[in-house]
Motif scaffolding. Structure first.
Motif, short mmCIF file in Angstrom:
data_model
loop_
_atom_site.label_atom_id
_atom_site.label_comp_id
_atom_site.label_asym_id
_atom_site.label_seq_id
_atom_site.Cartn_x
_atom_site.Cartn_y
_atom_site.Cartn_z
N PRO A 179 4.48 2.45 11.78
CA PRO A 179 4.97 1.65 10.65
C PRO A 179 5.59 0.33 11.07
CG PRO A 179 6.42 3.53 11.08
CD PRO A 179 5.19 3.74 11.90
N GLY A 180 6.08 0.24 12.30
CA GLY A 180 6.70 -1.00 12.74
C GLY A 180 5.77 -2.20 12.65
N LEU B 75 13.08 -3.44 5.52
CA LEU B 75 13.75 -2.21 5.14
C LEU B 75 12.92 -0.98 5.50
CD1 LEU B 75 15.16 -3.27 1.66
CD2 LEU B 75 16.53 -2.51 3.61
N GLY B 76 11.61 -1.05 5.26
CA GLY B 76 10.76 0.09 5.57
C GLY B 76 10.72 0.39 7.05
N LEU C 254 3.22 -1.33 8.48
CA LEU C 254 3.81 -1.53 7.15
C LEU C 254 3.91 -3.01 6.80
CD1 LEU C 254 5.17 -0.44 4.59
CD2 LEU C 254 7.35 -0.57 5.80
N PRO C 255 4.48 -3.86 7.67
CA PRO C 255 4.50 -5.30 7.33
C PRO C 255 3.10 -5.86 7.11
CG PRO C 255 5.99 -4.86 9.15
CD PRO C 255 5.20 -3.61 8.93
N ARG C 256 2.14 -5.43 7.93
CA ARG C 256 0.77 -5.92 7.79
C ARG C 256 0.21 -5.54 6.42
NH1 ARG C 256 -3.37 -3.96 12.29
NH2 ARG C 256 -1.83 -5.06 13.58
N ALA C 257 0.46 -4.30 5.99
CA ALA C 257 -0.07 -3.84 4.70
C ALA C 257 0.60 -4.57 3.53
CB ALA C 257 0.14 -2.33 4.56
N ILE D 264 5.99 5.04 1.08
CA ILE D 264 5.38 6.11 1.88
C ILE D 264 5.37 5.75 3.36
CG2 ILE D 264 3.93 6.92 -0.02
CD1 ILE D 264 1.59 5.43 1.48
N VAL D 265 6.40 5.04 3.81
CA VAL D 265 6.41 4.53 5.18
C VAL D 265 6.24 5.63 6.22
CG1 VAL D 265 8.93 4.56 5.26
CG2 VAL D 265 7.66 3.07 6.81
#
Length: 448
Positions: free
Chosen positions: A225-226, A64-65, A229-232, A218-219
């Motif tokens: 972010p691609g 979603l992010g 974000l998943p990594r985080a 906070i994306v």
């Protein structure tokens, strides 16, 4: 509006997830679980299951992010776009008090409680309310300048948190088990894991895992972010899962079931019983100090939800303002003010009980919104979609049933709070931007 020139990297986003998750739950839940569940394999399974559920949520919000890479607001955006703006507004309404301000105040009260044993040796620390208030105001001030200030403070405090936990684990795994160790590795787990107390114990675990979605709020402040974000989200959740399981093993190793059963301060009891009262006080003080990172993460994340919602609703227009570094200063201080009111009101536990049902409900809606969101080639692809999401939803519905059965009055009051928020939705209708996202031009920022 100026374009952000400084963004955070995956490591800071990962630290935000870890700080948001690791609070007091992992240091308190075991005592309540041991009242009915005493096999070590059962305890380990509880915390592994909690980690798996959190990972399913992290997979869902990672997709979603990355679907909305230029947006702040997390669940507000996901629910508004995937389901309906009215539901998204309710999510933001509930989050303002119950989702972010109340947890900061609760962490502040917990800090005072954890410092109390230490204050018995140092009388000057017996009254810690002034320290809590100063800390809450200081955190609000630090987050009011720029993303760089926020990320540096969050990184330092989270490193201190991780360091504290690693020290506990190193000591706990190094020493030999106590003569009254709570270890029990027999076959009794087979009868325990199919009982109602096991299911109830899982509720404590899911509370301890709350916060796995922090970075998704906070994306737009995350570089690339691609992939980041998943990594985080996934790495942060996995790290916390490992830490949680290891901590329970250490607590069980250091003392007996009778010492821990029914107790909230299990870390202090475990280390104090093995190494002496002085060690217990230091552990208690360490738990108090590591809460600073948790409080900071809630202030950082929570303000973004309200400010993003304020852009779409004229009623909240005043709080959409951001400074030249795109920091929502007004919502930071709105949240800080609510936190202080709750801190002095003495109704924190009631607020938490009344909002726990609706917060669980809104989190479930966020995951469910993925099922209504069209997958794009640029999105992170959650594995086994939609089966993982349905598994999460079914489990969450069971949790909601337990909550409303166990706390019917508080749950209905929480729904009443939602109803009040629903009425304010119609005072000044949304401007229409909720359901029509605009993709901003991509700017290569510097990372932290």
């Amino acid at each position: 509006m100026a374009t952000t020139t400084h963004k955070i990297g995956w490591l800071t986003a990962c630290f935000l997830v870890i700080a948001n998750m690791v609070g007091t739950g992992v240091f308190t839940s075991l005592g309540f679980q041991l009242a009915d569940i005493q096999n070590t394999w059962s305890i380990v399974l509880l915390w592994v299951l909690g980690g798996i559920l959190a990972l399913i949520g992290a997979f869902s919000l990672a997709e979603l992010g990355t679907h909305y890479p230029d947006e702040k607001g997390g669940d507000y955006i996901f629910i508004s776009r995937g389901l309906h703006p009215f539901l998204g507004y309710l999510s933001a309404w509930v989050s303002l008090v119950g989702g972010f301000a109340a947890p900061v105040a609760i962490a502040g009260k917990a800090m005072e409680s954890y410092l109390l044993p230490f204050g018995q040796a140092w009388p000057g620390l017996t009254d810690t309310r002034w320290l809590t208030v100063t800390l809450i105001l200081g955190i609000g001030l630090i987050h009011s300048f720029s993303l760089r200030h926020s990320s540096v403070f969050q990184n330092v405090t989270t490193l201190a948190k991780i360091g504290f936990v690693l020290v506990l684990l190193a000591i706990g795994f190094y020493v030999a088990p106590s003569t009254t160790s709570a270890y029990r590795f027999d076959g009794s787990y087979q009868s325990e894991i199919l009982t109602t107390p096991f299911a109830v114990s899982l509720l404590y675990v899911t509370y301890a895992y709350t916060g796995w979605n922090a970075a998704a709020y906070i994306v737009s402040e995350i570089r690339h972010p691609g992939k980041n974000l998943p990594r985080a989200l996934l790495l942060g959740t996995l790290v916390v899962t490992i830490l949680y399981v290891c901590l329970q093993i250490v607590f069980l190793k250091l003392t007996s079931v009778s010492s821990l059963s029914g107790q909230a301060n299990v870390a202090e009891i475990a280390f104090g019983g093995y190494f002496g009262a002085s060690a217990g006080r230091w552990v208690s003080a360490g738990i108090a100090l590591q809460l600073i990172a948790t409080m900071s993460s809630y202030v950082w994340v929570g303000a973004r939800v309200t400010s993003r919602m304020a852009r779409d609703f004229p009623l909240w227009h005043y709080f959409q303002h951001e400074n030249k570094h795109q920091i929502p200063v007004r919502t930071i201080w709105l949240q800080t003010g609510i936190t202080l009111v709750l801190l002095f009101s003495g109704t924190l536990e009631q607020v938490l009980l009344c909002t726990s049902f609706v917060l669980q409900l809104m989190g479930t809606l966020a995951v469910a919104s993925l099922l209504r969101t069209k997958r794009l080639p640029t999105d992170f692809h959650s594995p086994l979609r939609p089966w993982l999401q349905w598994a999460y939803i079914v489990f969450s519905v069971c949790v909601l049933a337990f909550i409303i059965t166990d706390k019917p009055t508080e749950s209905l009051i929480g729904l009443g709070i939602v109803l009040v928020g629903g009425l304010t939705y119609w005072i000044k209708p949304p401007r229409g931007a909720v359901s029509s996202p605009k993709q901003s031009a991509h700017v290569e920022p510097r990372s932290t």
